[in-house]
Design a protein around this motif. Structure first.
Motif, PDB file in Angstrom:
ATOM      1  N   ASN A 168      39.735  27.862  43.482  1.00 50.73           N
ATOM      2  CA  ASN A 168      40.600  28.915  44.038  1.00 50.73           C
ATOM      3  C   ASN A 168      39.855  29.729  45.088  1.00 50.73           C
ATOM      4  O   ASN A 168      40.378  30.005  46.166  1.00 50.73           O
ATOM      5  N   LYS A 189      39.511  27.779  48.089  1.00 50.31           N
ATOM      6  CA  LYS A 189      40.833  27.545  48.690  1.00 50.31           C
ATOM      7  C   LYS A 189      41.341  28.775  49.446  1.00 50.31           C
ATOM      8  O   LYS A 189      41.964  28.667  50.503  1.00 50.31           O
ATOM      9  N   TYR A 190      41.062  29.959  48.893  1.00 51.96           N
ATOM     10  CA  TYR A 190      41.628  31.164  49.497  1.00 51.96           C
ATOM     11  C   TYR A 190      40.603  31.914  50.355  1.00 51.96           C
ATOM     12  O   TYR A 190      40.738  33.108  50.598  1.00 51.96           O
ATOM     13  N   ASP A 205      34.492  36.031  46.100  1.00 52.70           N
ATOM     14  CA  ASP A 205      34.658  35.402  47.410  1.00 52.70           C
ATOM     15  C   ASP A 205      34.919  36.458  48.472  1.00 52.70           C
ATOM     16  O   ASP A 205      35.170  37.629  48.153  1.00 52.70           O
ATOM     17  N   ILE A 235      43.997  39.653  47.331  1.00 50.74           N
ATOM     18  CA  ILE A 235      45.313  39.669  46.671  1.00 50.74           C
ATOM     19  C   ILE A 235      45.879  41.087  46.796  1.00 50.74           C
ATOM     20  O   ILE A 235      45.164  42.061  46.542  1.00 50.74           O
ATOM     21  N   TRP A 289      53.208  31.544  38.836  1.00 49.76           N
ATOM     22  CA  TRP A 289      53.255  32.621  39.829  1.00 49.76           C
ATOM     23  C   TRP A 289      52.288  32.302  40.967  1.00 49.76           C
ATOM     24  O   TRP A 289      51.142  31.927  40.763  1.00 49.76           O
ATOM     25  N   ARG A 290      52.743  32.441  42.201  1.00 48.81           N
ATOM     26  CA  ARG A 290      51.889  32.239  43.372  1.00 48.81           C
ATOM     27  C   ARG A 290      52.212  33.349  44.366  1.00 48.81           C
ATOM     28  O   ARG A 290      53.371  33.729  44.495  1.00 48.81           O
ATOM     29  N   ALA A 291      51.196  33.822  45.054  1.00 56.58           N
ATOM     30  CA  ALA A 291      51.467  34.784  46.124  1.00 56.58           C
ATOM     31  C   ALA A 291      52.191  34.027  47.231  1.00 56.58           C
ATOM     32  O   ALA A 291      52.262  32.802  47.188  1.00 56.58           O
ATOM     33  N   GLY A 331      48.814  24.867  45.384  1.00 60.69           N
ATOM     34  CA  GLY A 331      48.807  24.693  43.930  1.00 60.69           C
ATOM     35  C   GLY A 331      50.196  24.959  43.381  1.00 60.69           C
ATOM     36  O   GLY A 331      51.167  25.054  44.133  1.00 60.69           O
ATOM     37  N   VAL A 332      50.280  25.099  42.045  1.00 60.13           N
ATOM     38  CA  VAL A 332      51.594  25.401  41.458  1.00 60.13           C
ATOM     39  C   VAL A 332      51.595  26.715  40.687  1.00 60.13           C
ATOM     40  O   VAL A 332      52.605  27.139  40.170  1.00 60.13           O
ATOM     41  N   GLY A 333      50.445  27.342  40.612  1.00 66.00           N
ATOM     42  CA  GLY A 333      50.408  28.641  39.924  1.00 66.00           C
ATOM     43  C   GLY A 333      50.190  28.528  38.431  1.00 66.00           C
ATOM     44  O   GLY A 333      50.599  29.396  37.672  1.00 66.00           O
ATOM     45  N   GLY A 337      46.912  27.390  37.299  1.00 68.90           N
ATOM     46  CA  GLY A 337      45.459  27.430  37.105  1.00 68.90           C
ATOM     47  C   GLY A 337      44.976  28.696  36.406  1.00 68.90           C
ATOM     48  O   GLY A 337      44.263  28.626  35.400  1.00 68.90           O
ATOM     49  N   LEU A 338      45.415  29.851  36.900  1.00 69.40           N
ATOM     50  CA  LEU A 338      44.919  31.111  36.315  1.00 69.40           C
ATOM     51  C   LEU A 338      45.481  31.353  34.915  1.00 69.40           C
ATOM     52  O   LEU A 338      44.828  31.976  34.082  1.00 69.40           O
TER      53      LEU A 338
HETATM   54  P1  ADP Z   1      47.384  28.063  42.440  1.00 70.24           P
HETATM   55  O1  ADP Z   1      47.478  26.695  41.964  1.00 70.24           O
HETATM   56  O2  ADP Z   1      48.522  28.525  43.273  1.00 70.24           O
HETATM   57  O3  ADP Z   1      46.049  28.422  43.007  1.00 70.24           O
HETATM   58  P2  ADP Z   1      46.592  29.839  40.337  1.00 70.24           P
HETATM   59  O4  ADP Z   1      47.200  30.172  39.027  1.00 70.24           O
HETATM   60  O5  ADP Z   1      45.205  29.297  40.307  1.00 70.24           O
HETATM   61  O6  ADP Z   1      47.582  28.904  41.092  1.00 70.24           O
HETATM   62  O7  ADP Z   1      46.604  31.155  41.203  1.00 70.24           O
HETATM   63  C1  ADP Z   1      47.772  31.915  41.281  1.00 70.24           C
HETATM   64  C2  ADP Z   1      47.822  32.667  42.587  1.00 70.24           C
HETATM   65  O8  ADP Z   1      46.797  33.665  42.596  1.00 70.24           O
HETATM   66  C3  ADP Z   1      47.543  31.826  43.786  1.00 70.24           C
HETATM   67  O9  ADP Z   1      48.721  31.238  44.259  1.00 70.24           O
HETATM   68  C4  ADP Z   1      46.993  32.804  44.768  1.00 70.24           C
HETATM   69  O10 ADP Z   1      48.042  33.464  45.449  1.00 70.24           O
HETATM   70  C5  ADP Z   1      46.297  33.833  43.909  1.00 70.24           C
HETATM   71  N1  ADP Z   1      44.844  33.625  43.856  1.00 70.24           N
HETATM   72  C6  ADP Z   1      44.120  32.994  42.922  1.00 70.24           C
HETATM   73  N2  ADP Z   1      42.806  33.035  43.191  1.00 70.24           N
HETATM   74  C7  ADP Z   1      42.678  33.704  44.361  1.00 70.24           C
HETATM   75  C8  ADP Z   1      41.552  34.044  45.199  1.00 70.24           C
HETATM   76  N3  ADP Z   1      40.291  33.749  44.856  1.00 70.24           N
HETATM   77  N4  ADP Z   1      41.809  34.762  46.319  1.00 70.24           N
HETATM   78  C9  ADP Z   1      43.089  35.073  46.671  1.00 70.24           C
HETATM   79  N5  ADP Z   1      44.177  34.760  45.940  1.00 70.24           N
HETATM   80  C10 ADP Z   1      43.981  34.079  44.804  1.00 70.24           C
END
Ligand code: ADP
Length: 483
Positions: A381, A384-385, A409, A414, A427-429, A441-443, A445-446
């Motif tokens: 993540n 990726k971000y 990072d 966020i 949930w995804r931003a 992604g699909v939201g 992971g977290l």
């Molecule tokens: P995804 O597969 O979309 O990454 P996650 O559950 O891992 O799903 O993350 C959910 C959302 O949290 C992401 O879509 C992203 O918007 C935000 N996010 C996660 N990690 C970060 C990060 N390190 N910096 C910025 N935004 C993040």
């Protein structure tokens, strides 16, 4: 005043106390008024009786007034006077000159000043019929009297006053008041106690609320409220809630079953597709124009496999079928592995990845596979971000009670409004924020990271500033530590 029970008890005590005091006040006022009415009726009856006796005596023997040989003052004849002595209370008979013809024993016993005051008040405007009240001060107090004109007992006899002290009257009600004030604390204490006893019937509400909260935490839907043995509203509420939990549990279970079954069924075809695609891509006769399409399809299949794996895992978590396999894990080794993958991924993305591994071995008892998955999710993540040229730092430290791993990072960050949701499933931003060309992604992971941290008895926290970067902090309790 936080619980309904306390509020009810207090209100009950206040209501009871107010009712009792109002009741006592009404009794006091009515008793006082009735006593005055009775007193007036008595005075009037007495004066009527005296008037008729005097009239009769006048008719029988003529003149009723003689001159007292000792004082030289006019007075009633001794026989009539004697007859009047039997009448209790204050009796005063006056003639048409304003002279007193007769004083009863009670009137004679009054101090001279008091007697003058009484006569002055009663006859100040002549002998006018009617009731009156005169306060003679201590010790005689108030006297309630009635003046009656006498017209048929000869020319001299003009009016009669009958009266009595009011002290006897007010004593009863006043004593009531004193008693009420004296017993007020007792009444209040008793009513508060009764209030608490009454609201004890609401005790089950408190228990029901606690049990419902425990059941609805999402993991205990199989539990039910203990049925009440009563046949009242609370028993019906308990039965209704239990029926609701039953239905909820069934629909949750079928939802979970569906997700688990669907993911499970998708796994095999996806594996077959992936293997086929990988074989096709490496085939030497594959025309270059088909290669691009196959590459893209393979990436999509990989992404779908990831989603299906995540879904399968979360549905197992929900069903309580995802136990941790605790083992002796060296966090240093884990971080070294992470550093290797991180530098490869970072290189591709143009992001510097730094992983600081602990100098001494840091061994904890944990599920190594899950912990690796958690850290890998956070690291991917972070990469990726984070835009090209940015950096990702992974560190780890020990406190007395836990080990703390941070993934920091310098990425897009966020928004504060999004922070409470990032651990929610799916949930995804705003997807537009994902870097162009990056696999979205699909939201999930977290959500998985959060479960892994909590399943270890730890936690995961996030701090972020849009445009400046994000820091995830994972805390795993040290009591799982074995070295
Ligand atoms: P995804 O597969 O979309 O990454 P996650 O559950 O891992 O799903 O993350 C959910 C959302 O949290 C992401 O879509 C992203 O918007 C935000 N996010 C996660 N990690 C970060 C990060 N390190 N910096 C910025 N935004 C993040």
């Amino acid at each position: 005043m936080r619980t309904i029970r306390v509020r009810l008890a207090v209100w009950y005590a206040v209501a009871l106390a107010v009712t009792m005091f109002a009741f006592a006040a009404v009794i006091y006022v009515t008793q006082r008024r009735d006593a005055y009415v009775a007193l007036d009726r008595h005075a009037r009856a007495e004066s009527d009786l005296i008037a008729s006796n005097l009239a009769e005596a006048f008719r029988g023997r003529g003149g009723l007034v003689v001159v007292d040989p000792q004082t030289g003052q006019p007075t009633l004849t001794p026989e009539v006077s004697q007859q009047l002595e039997s009448v209790p209370g204050f009796v005063v008979i006056v003639d048409n000159q304003g002279d007193v013809l007769h004083l009863s024993a009670d009137a004679r016993a009054l101090p001279y000043g008091s007697l003058i005051k009484l006569l002055g008040r009663a006859f100040q405007a002549g002998p006018v019929a009617g009731f009156g009240l005169v306060d003679l001060g201590a010790p005689d107090g108030e006297i309630r009297y009635y003046v009656r004109r006498i017209t048929n007992a000869g020319p001299r006899v003009d009016a009669v006053l009958t009266g009595s002290r009011t002290s006897g009257l007010t004593l009863g009600p006043r004593r009531l008041l004193v008693v009420m004030v004296a017993v007020a604390p007792l009444i209040l204490a008793a009513s508060t106690l009764i209030g608490f006893l009454v609201v004890r019937t609401l005790m089950p509400v408190h228990r029901i609320a606690e049990e419902v909260a425990a059941i609805s935490d999402g993991r205990s839907l199989h539990r039910r409220l203990a049925p009440l043995r009563t046949d009242d509203e609370l028993a019906r509420l308990t039965a209704t809630l239990n029926a609701m939990f039953e239905r909820l549990e069934r629909s949750f279970a079928s939802l979970r079953r569906f997700t688990a079954d669907a993911s499970h069924e998708l796994k095999t075809p996806l594996t077959v597709m992936r293997a086929g695609l990988e074989r096709a891509i490496t085939h030497p006769d594959m025309p270059p124009e088909a290669m691009g399409v196959l590459d893209e399809t393979l990436a999509e299949v990989r992404r779908m496999t990831e989603i299906v794996d995540s879904l399968l895992m979360l549905s197992r978590v929900d069903e309580g079928r995802a136990p941790l396999h605790l083992e002796d894990v060296d966090l240093g080794e884990l971080l070294e592995e992470l550093a290797e993958t991180g530098s490869l991924l970072g290189e591709q993305a143009g992001v510097t990845v730094r992983v600081v591994t602990p100098r001494r071995p840091m061994r904890i008892s944990a599920d190594g596979g899950r912990l690796r998955q958690l850290l890998m999710n956070l690291l991917t993540n972070a990469i990726k971000y984070t835009p090209q040229g940015g950096s990702v730092d992974v560190g780890c430290r020990r406190t007395d009670v836990s080990v703390v791993i941070t993934v920091q990072d310098t990425g897009i960050g966020i928004a504060p409004g999004d922070l409470p949701h990032i651990f929610d499933r799916f949930w995804r931003a705003d997807p537009a924020r994902s870097r162009t060309g990056e696999r979205a992604g699909v939201g999930l992971g977290l959500a998985i990271c959060k479960w892994i941290a909590e399943a270890h008895g730890g936690s995961i926290d996030v701090e972020s500033r849009p445009g400046r970067g994000t820091t995830f902090t994972v805390t795993i309790p040290a009591d799982l530590e074995v070295s």
